[in-house]
Design a protein around this motif. Structure first.
Motif, short mmCIF file in Angstrom:
data_model
loop_
_atom_site.label_atom_id
_atom_site.label_comp_id
_atom_site.label_asym_id
_atom_site.label_seq_id
_atom_site.Cartn_x
_atom_site.Cartn_y
_atom_site.Cartn_z
N LEU A 82 -3.85 8.51 3.78
CA LEU A 82 -4.56 8.97 2.27
C LEU A 82 -5.90 8.24 1.85
O LEU A 82 -6.49 8.99 0.89
N ALA A 83 -5.74 6.98 2.28
CA ALA A 83 -6.75 6.18 1.68
C ALA A 83 -7.23 5.27 2.61
O ALA A 83 -6.46 4.57 3.39
N ARG A 84 -8.59 4.89 2.34
CA ARG A 84 -9.08 3.83 3.22
C ARG A 84 -8.62 2.40 2.93
O ARG A 84 -8.21 1.33 3.83
N TYR A 85 -8.38 2.26 1.66
CA TYR A 85 -7.90 0.93 1.29
C TYR A 85 -6.54 1.23 0.19
O TYR A 85 -6.93 2.09 -0.47
N PHE A 86 -5.61 0.26 0.23
CA PHE A 86 -4.41 0.70 -0.73
C PHE A 86 -3.84 -0.57 -0.84
O PHE A 86 -4.02 -1.81 -0.35
N ALA A 87 -2.66 -0.51 -1.92
CA ALA A 87 -1.84 -1.71 -2.28
C ALA A 87 -0.55 -1.35 -2.61
O ALA A 87 -0.16 -0.44 -2.67
N VAL A 88 0.16 -2.60 -2.19
CA VAL A 88 1.67 -2.70 -2.57
C VAL A 88 1.65 -3.14 -3.96
O VAL A 88 1.20 -4.20 -4.25
N THR A 127 9.26 0.65 4.29
CA THR A 127 8.03 -0.26 4.17
C THR A 127 6.95 0.39 4.99
O THR A 127 5.63 0.69 4.66
N GLU A 128 7.36 0.47 6.45
CA GLU A 128 6.52 0.74 7.52
C GLU A 128 6.07 2.31 7.03
O GLU A 128 4.94 2.39 7.38
N ALA A 129 7.08 3.17 6.72
CA ALA A 129 6.69 4.43 6.47
C ALA A 129 5.65 4.46 5.29
O ALA A 129 4.53 5.44 5.39
N ALA A 130 5.95 3.73 4.01
CA ALA A 130 5.09 3.89 3.11
C ALA A 130 3.44 3.22 3.54
O ALA A 130 2.60 4.08 3.26
N LEU A 131 3.57 2.24 4.39
CA LEU A 131 2.15 1.78 4.62
C LEU A 131 1.37 2.78 5.51
O LEU A 131 0.00 3.18 5.48
N VAL A 132 2.12 3.55 6.54
CA VAL A 132 1.50 4.23 7.49
C VAL A 132 1.05 5.67 6.56
O VAL A 132 -0.03 6.34 6.94
N THR A 133 1.91 5.95 5.70
CA THR A 133 1.48 7.10 4.95
C THR A 133 0.47 6.93 4.21
O THR A 133 -0.52 7.56 4.03
N ALA A 134 0.22 5.77 3.36
CA ALA A 134 -0.92 5.45 2.61
C ALA A 134 -2.11 5.44 3.59
O ALA A 134 -3.14 5.89 2.99
N ALA A 135 -2.17 4.91 4.77
CA ALA A 135 -3.18 4.88 5.61
C ALA A 135 -3.77 6.21 5.72
O ALA A 135 -5.05 6.15 6.55
N ARG A 195 -6.42 -3.53 5.20
CA ARG A 195 -6.73 -2.33 4.24
C ARG A 195 -5.86 -2.54 2.97
O ARG A 195 -5.90 -1.69 2.03
N CYS A 196 -4.72 -3.46 3.09
CA CYS A 196 -3.80 -3.22 2.37
C CYS A 196 -3.72 -4.79 1.24
O CYS A 196 -3.43 -5.67 2.12
#
Lengths: 232, 232, 232, 232, 232, 232
Positions: free
Chosen positions: A110-116, A100-108, A139-140
């Motif tokens: 790549l994108a300013r805003y993202f969603a799970v 989870t933490e890996a996915a979140l910082v990875t998305a951060a 941001r999420c």
């Protein structure tokens, strides 16, 4: 030649999920790094409830103990919500990263805003716990489909449409520019969703594997100073 | 006549601590309410590390399971950091309150700014986790003395001076107007510290017992809708 | 055989710093990945002031433009404060990671609390800007020594003691369990500080290189949907 | 035998509301504790606007002054928004709890996410002020129906449907797992809404009464050190 | 020719303070704008405690009522903590600005980090309330000297050294780059502190007067839609 | 007689926008203050993308440099997102205010909740960056219409309906009580939207001009201590 081994820990007993996510992540590692799938030998078949998270954390600890005995270099916890990661960090000599933490910082990155997009609905707070631990709540957004993890244990394909629909809502209403798959069992949907959504789709186990691999390359591991000092 | 029973759950196996905190809280309950002390039958002797928190959460779940079989009305988890509370909430038919969350909201009714004095230093994040879950980080500072929980298991009196010194730092430097004792094992220091500090000293087990008792009086229990729905 | 090229962009014109940080990060990449050092051809010699950040951002954009023409696969911006990263993301076809954001999320995988030691004091808000963009202000403190970047351009060794002293303050007073070096010019101090401090020391360029390498392995790049859509 | 008296303070002059809320809360107190209803003798008939809040705060202070003269042990302020609570805390020798803060922390023990349903719409910021003072904005949403407090002064039953509809929106769209009634005048709806909604419905006056009763049992009262020191 | 009149409201009855702050702010207004000093005719001599804040809010409302009758164009509330501003906004046809909010946003245009130096210590939460209402807590620290407002009512000069010493602590330890004087009674210290500190010193009444004058020039006044709709 | 000159800086090269916003703000200044319009001589025609923001910041710096040579007293940066404001602050001897920060704090004096209506959608994070720098995210929502800045460069009137519709959504769904126009090019819509919406409509350039004028009247300018110290 294998020089580095990263254990992919599944806190639940559903070995098919371990295989799927490990395979999905296998293309990410460097030459010389091997992924070692590990499945809980006891405990819940899936981790959805709070009790299952508690049992899952102990299952993670058991697997890290075995991993340390086997000389594992680093660990990925392959369960959305990152149950057991704190205990794993204090037990392991090498680095530990939750999906989870890996996915979140990875998305951060790549994108300013993202969603799970996670499942089932009752686990919303498990995602939010990690989001807030990192501070990314501005941001999420978290969205959920009400499908049980057991339903996808034998394959997530039947739920592609439901996940895709929820991801579209995130894009249209939450301004999401990237999507995080909120369950290890959804790994197989990464490619089709990437195609259909047109935005980056982050699979947390692969993201965590890449991160552990990178930490090992930097010769970095968990701080032993205080929070993650070994238990006495 | 006992009409209501509140179980005071100690996630560790040190029964002397269970006795001490239950006694300390016994004056708080209403006539007709009994406190039932419960101690973990397996697991760690104290909960300080992250692994011990994971094991402690399962020990809490085991005790709630036994409590439900015995018709317990409500539960207090007597371990600073509130390990296992989420699992307990989904398992119990009655309300569940952790000593940390109870202490924090109690202090918030007594003072604008307050501080936790906990131990040992490595558990700082366990306190902070609950503080942030409630959102009280703008009003609450966390201080720690580097004494192990095992050292106070046979009595906290030798550490009165150390705790008092840290509390004075909180008052002088953090603007704290009330002090929360950050370990169930410190309950016996409530009275002497109240005298010497001149500010309210909140003992979390007593605070949690009062809160569960009040919830029962309001006929309120955990929402079953989503986060704390029973595990399937 | 080189299959992947990551450009390490220095927004200032001091080529010696580019060489130092690129070398420091060279051990992190996978076989087949090459680091391509790139130095600004015009603009400030160091980036400390807000004006220098503005000029540095344009220098980053110029280098990305050149990188795109040369088929670069991914980019690292090697300037603490991550000036120009947003522009780089919308210009580059591959992923872009700033050394500050990379260092912060890397430290977050290693420690619950950590600190940046940066320089000079006036740049505190540049670090804080990235910390808050990620939301890590509840876990990360910022400390600064009042040494100019120009002073370390010819070697950071004379300032080892000053940096170490400030890091010790972070450990002792801010509960830091890992230290982030807050300037690309400090890369050479990573090894000696790791030895002397006894906690993980994160060097941002290496962290960013590892992260870009990992994103490329996952075939992930910047979302083109909105914030980082190409300029029309 | 009455040993303890808790004054339930209504900051407005509508005595019927005082009676209703005090009755609703009367089942919550311990044997030996009596609730003493108190109504403002001057000031606004309802507290909705900011001016009415200012006048209501003075009315609270007047009632606490009378209560102190009469030897009251603790106080509940029965007005959503908790006007006058800060002044009451510095005037009273015993504990003081506002119905809003009590409802919020009570809901936080029952559900991960919850919502306030208040009225009228213009008072949204009065709820939010207390939510943010406690820091619960990440867990609590505020919804309002546009009905004036005067309209419910003679009975809330005609508005049951409107409140229920808004509560359903909170459950369906805000992930609320418990509902807080955002006006003392809604107390009579607690039972019917609990039945129809299927989630815990928290009535703030009862929650506050329970909390004051519990504080008294713990022999805790407001800190006199600084914020709530008596006025000179 | 006077075309515009701004009332400077003192919520306490100490007329000398009203004169001092109005004079201090008189150089700020445009030609054609007059400052009308107004002092509470009843209530506390100074506003320090929470009760005094409650009484002061009503005194503000009374003065606005008189001001509306006299055709006043805009209002400044000259009491640190901004008591009564919300009520004033809903009563006045023209704009209303509190000295605290004005000082904070003014400092935010001049410095990245800044500090309030207020008095006495017990009022810390009154400053913090406004800081958090604006959301500036990540940029603003609050410091206090333990001097009562009554002590400075006859002149703040004797406390120049104490204020200056605290301001220096803010500069040295909190990274403050500008100082806000946290009491209307400190206005006379603006010039000497500006000289001695070498950073901008913001006096809130002058800041608020400038802001009201600017709002009037933009023909802007309080929104009547909801929060500040007139009381019915 | 002109005693004070405020430069209105347009970071892009579209001189017609400079004229429009300067005219719109001209009624705000005091007698003796003149607005000096200034347009970028090179760089992008509009500032929408991140690259354009980077180029725009340098264009702002160039104009401030010219302004300093010409003895300008204060500066307004007329571009939503406030690009270049930090650099301008360290270069200018007088105060500098961005239109975004000015609009936000102005709206905060008029309404408890408010919204930005900006364009195009991709610039959402540019608004949010300033909102979060001030800490107003709990009171301000950001909405966008997907119209490019170039489309309004020749007049915003054709988009009045679209802006108005989005503002109505903000009022109805986000509880906005005031509207901020999120682009300098929308200045001409201030009057018609004020009429049709019935809530305050804040135009940032006018707000910033009023604020700089007020700072000059208070003889306040940017702190030179640290963040905005002149570049060496």
């Amino acid at each position: 030649v294998i020089r580095t081994r990263i254990m992919v820990i599944n806190p639940n007993t559903t070995a098919s999920m371990t295989v799927t996510v490990t395979e999905a992540a296998s293309t990410v590692v460097r030459p010389g790094t091997a992924l070692i799938p590990s499945t809980a030998t006891s405990g819940p078949a899936t981790v959805e409830s709070n009790l299952e998270e508690a049992l899952g954390a102990v299952a993670v600890a058991d697997q890290v103990q075995a991993g340390e005995a086997a000389g594992i270099d680093g660990y990925v916890v392959a369960c959305f919500g990152d149950t057991g990661v704190a205990a794993a960090r204090e037990m392991a000599s090498g680095p530990v990263v939750g999906m989870t933490e890996a996915a979140l910082v990875t998305a951060a990155m790549l994108a300013r805003y993202f969603a799970v997009v996670t499942l089932p609905s009752r686990t919303r707070h498990q995602s939010e716990r990690v989001v807030r631990e990192l501070g990314l709540d501005h941001r999420c957004r978290i969205r959920a489909v009400d499908v049980g993890v057991t339903e996808i244990a034998t394959g997530a394909a039947p739920f592609l449409d439901a996940i895709e629909a929820e991801a579209h809502l995130a894009i249209d209403h939450d301004h999401a520019e990237a999507i995080i798959l909120g369950c290890a069992g959804l790994a197989e949907l990464t490619a089709p969703l990437t195609s259909s959504l047109g935005v980056p789709v982050v699979e947390g186990v692969a993201a965590a594997v890449a991160m552990v691999d990178g930490l090992l390359a930097q010769r970095l591991s968990t701080s032993r100073l205080s929070t993650y000092a070994p238990a006495e």
